[in-house]
Design an enzyme around this catalytic site. Structure first.
Site, PDB file in Angstrom:
ATOM      1  N   SER A 189       0.790  -1.231   0.000  1.00  0.00           N
ATOM      2  CA  SER A 189       0.000   0.000   0.000  1.00  0.00           C
ATOM      3  C   SER A 189       0.819   1.277   0.000  1.00  0.00           C
ATOM      4  O   SER A 189       0.289   2.332  -0.302  1.00  0.00           O
ATOM      5  CB  SER A 189      -0.930   0.003   1.202  1.00  0.00           C
ATOM      6  OG  SER A 189      -0.188   0.169   2.385  1.00  0.00           O
ATOM      7  N   HIS A 238      -5.532  -4.465   0.345  1.00  0.00           N
ATOM      8  CA  HIS A 238      -5.675  -3.259  -0.495  1.00  0.00           C
ATOM      9  C   HIS A 238      -6.211  -3.582  -1.883  1.00  0.00           C
ATOM     10  O   HIS A 238      -6.058  -2.785  -2.812  1.00  0.00           O
ATOM     11  CB  HIS A 238      -4.346  -2.505  -0.567  1.00  0.00           C
ATOM     12  CG  HIS A 238      -4.012  -1.869   0.744  1.00  0.00           C
ATOM     13  ND1 HIS A 238      -4.529  -0.664   1.153  1.00  0.00           N
ATOM     14  CD2 HIS A 238      -3.273  -2.327   1.789  1.00  0.00           C
ATOM     15  CE1 HIS A 238      -4.112  -0.381   2.362  1.00  0.00           C
ATOM     16  NE2 HIS A 238      -3.337  -1.375   2.785  1.00  0.00           N
ATOM     17  N   THR A 266      -9.730  -7.345   4.228  1.00  0.00           N
ATOM     18  CA  THR A 266     -10.347  -6.468   5.236  1.00  0.00           C
ATOM     19  C   THR A 266     -11.751  -6.088   4.802  1.00  0.00           C
ATOM     20  O   THR A 266     -12.058  -6.066   3.606  1.00  0.00           O
ATOM     21  CB  THR A 266      -9.513  -5.189   5.440  1.00  0.00           C
ATOM     22  OG1 THR A 266     -10.070  -4.444   6.527  1.00  0.00           O
ATOM     23  CG2 THR A 266      -9.497  -4.306   4.197  1.00  0.00           C
ATOM     24  N   LYS A 304     -11.763  -1.304   4.412  1.00  0.00           N
ATOM     25  CA  LYS A 304     -11.248  -0.345   3.423  1.00  0.00           C
ATOM     26  C   LYS A 304     -12.264  -0.236   2.277  1.00  0.00           C
ATOM     27  O   LYS A 304     -13.242   0.474   2.412  1.00  0.00           O
ATOM     28  CB  LYS A 304      -9.844  -0.746   2.993  1.00  0.00           C
ATOM     29  CG  LYS A 304      -8.877  -0.745   4.207  1.00  0.00           C
ATOM     30  CD  LYS A 304      -7.447  -0.970   3.841  1.00  0.00           C
ATOM     31  CE  LYS A 304      -6.562  -1.286   5.021  1.00  0.00           C
ATOM     32  NZ  LYS A 304      -6.296  -0.187   5.948  1.00  0.00           N
TER      33      LYS A 304
HETATM   34  N1  PLP Z   1      -2.754  -5.812   5.832  1.00  0.00           N
HETATM   35  C1  PLP Z   1      -2.329  -4.718   5.187  1.00  0.00           C
HETATM   36  C2  PLP Z   1      -1.428  -4.889   4.001  1.00  0.00           C
HETATM   37  C3  PLP Z   1      -2.717  -3.426   5.605  1.00  0.00           C
HETATM   38  O1  PLP Z   1      -2.275  -2.346   4.972  1.00  0.00           O
HETATM   39  C4  PLP Z   1      -3.575  -3.310   6.726  1.00  0.00           C
HETATM   40  C5  PLP Z   1      -4.045  -1.990   7.224  1.00  0.00           C
HETATM   41  O2  PLP Z   1      -3.736  -0.953   6.778  1.00  0.00           O
HETATM   42  C6  PLP Z   1      -3.990  -4.481   7.361  1.00  0.00           C
HETATM   43  C7  PLP Z   1      -3.567  -5.711   6.903  1.00  0.00           C
HETATM   44  C8  PLP Z   1      -4.907  -4.429   8.540  1.00  0.00           C
HETATM   45  O3  PLP Z   1      -6.232  -4.150   8.112  1.00  0.00           O
HETATM   46  P1  PLP Z   1      -7.333  -3.737   9.173  1.00  0.00           P
HETATM   47  O4  PLP Z   1      -7.407  -2.242   9.095  1.00  0.00           O
HETATM   48  O5  PLP Z   1      -8.600  -4.409   8.748  1.00  0.00           O
HETATM   49  O6  PLP Z   1      -6.852  -4.204  10.490  1.00  0.00           O
END
Ligand code: PLP
Length: 407
Positions: free
Chosen positions: A189, A217, A245, A248
């Site tokens: 990201s 993402h 997730t 997002k």
């Molecule tokens: N994995 C990645 C690559 C992320 O960028 C993020 C959060 O920014 C997460 C996992 C965690 O996601 P969550 O916000 O649902 O905890």
């Protein structure tokens, strides 16, 4: 022990290194996102436009999501009142898991309170299920994967970011017969670059390893039903465990894994991060399920999202701003200096009502500080125009170079 002094030392260290984080208070307005109100510490307010949110498609205010949440609150109340095992599994949780399993064409899915917890709980549990496990992890994997791997206490090796030759070397060094998991992401990201998924799947097949893919993402945004880059590239059946997730692109809250029924059953039964915590509120599960279901068919929204990102990149490049462009929806503009990065962000907010958080060390390496824009389908042409003009004028004022960084 002088506890207060120890806390001062820890906090001062962050201040000295320029890493102390301040949060700005914003209030989003339903139906008006990305517009929001910024409440300053002195109590005054300013209308702003959010340009760094991860509600990538504006689903956080979609009527289908909101009405599902309202209905569930009316039907069942606020919290779930229990862990999944002790009274906290409802029809809403089951429906969401079925929706997610169907999305990824997997036998099962398991929801967690966030994708962070889903990564941490799953990766730390895999060594219990596969004695002698070796985890091979991309160097730029998210903190939640790193923490999970660390807590699992198994043998681990880090391969250089997206370097499949290095991954092959590490695979060749593992004693034959030992179980191996390769953990990586589909879109990283901070740069918005894609993982070499096909090559990694080929290596996993050659060496008999399992694949663990974070699509946080990408879910909702890529693939004909929004299942992510693996779906777009026809690789879903080669991914053993996919993580996503609901917070997002799906605009709500929560995280999950999808995998075989047996894998989900084992994680469900062994992962403390799944077992010993209250399940998501039913209304959250209902809203997330509505969002996932909606995005299985709303290709137009996905197309508009990609178009917005392309237009913004084209216009910023046209000004000669150093864009990091790997062809994804994330638009990072390289500043390369923490002070100027913060200054730009402050001036955008104060002078133009444009909110973009500066991304500095340790989130990115020193010298690669950046502003990371996340255009969405709800950022209309006038907002986009305003951002481009503001960046043009401030770039000169901050005496920054106009040069291109290619992908
Ligand atoms: N994995 C990645 C690559 C992320 O960028 C993020 C959060 O920014 C997460 C996992 C965690 O996601 P969550 O916000 O649902 O905890």
């Amino acid at each position: 022990m002088d506890y207060a002094a120890a806390l001062d030392t820890a906090l001062n260290r962050l201040h000295d290194e320029g890493r102390y984080r301040t949060f700005i208070d914003i209030e989003r307005r339903k139906g008006a996102y990305p517009s929001a109100v910024w409440r300053r510490p002195d109590g005054t307010e300013q209308d702003i436009v959010v340009w760094c949110g991860n509600d990538y498609l504006g689903m956080g205010q979609h009527p289908a999501v909101l009405s599902a949440m309202h209905e569930a609150i009316e039907a069942t109340g606020a919290g779930s009142g229990g862990t999944r095992n002790i009274s906290g599994t409802t029809v809403y949780h089951k429906r969401l898991e079925a929706e997610l399993a169907d999305l990824h064409r997997k036998e099962a899915a398991l929801i967690f309170t966030s994708a962070y917890i889903a990564n941490e709980a799953t990766l730390s549990t895999l060594p219990k299920l596969f004695p002698g496990l070796v985890i091979l992890s991309d160097a730029l994997n998210h903190a939640s994967m790193i923490e999970g791997i660390r807590h699992g206490n198994c043998e681990k090796h880090i391969f250089r970011h997206n370097d499949v030759a290095h991954l092959r070397e590490l695979l060749e060094a593992v004693e034959p017969g030992r179980p191996v998991v390769i953990a990586f992401e589909s879109i990283y990201s901070m740069d918005g670059d894609f993982g070499p998924m096909r090559e990694i799947c080929d290596l996993a097949e050659e060496f008999g390893a399992l694949t663990y893919l974070d699509e946080v993402h990408a879910v909702g945004m890529y693939g004909p039903r929004g299942a992510g880059v693996a779906e777009r590239d026809g690789l879903m059946d080669r991914i053993d465990i996919v993580n996503g997730t609901l917070a997002k692109a799906y605009g709500v809250m929560g995280g999950y894994i999808a995998a075989s029924a047996k894998m989900c059953d084992a994680i469900r039964s062994y992962a403390p991060g799944f077992i010993f915590t209250t399940s998501l509120p039913p209304a959250v599960a209902a809203g997330a399920a509505a969002s996932v279901a909606h995005l299985k068919t709303d290709q137009l929204l996905r197309d508009r999202h990609q178009t917005q990102a392309r237009i913004l990149k084209m216009r910023l490049k046209g000004l000669g701003l150093p864009l990091i462009d790997h062809g994804s929806h994330i638009v990072p503009v390289h500043v390369g200096n923490p002070v100027k990065c913060k200054m730009l962000s402050d001036m955008l907010l104060e002078d133009f009502g444009i909110y973009v958080q500066p991304i500095n060390f340790p989130t990115v390496p020193r010298g690669t500080e950046r502003l990371r824009f996340t255009p969405s389908p709800v950022h209309g042409p006038e907002l986009l125009d305003g951002l481009v003009k503001a960046m043009d004028s401030l770039w000169g004022r901050c005496e920054l170079n106009r040069a291109h960084l290619s992908a």
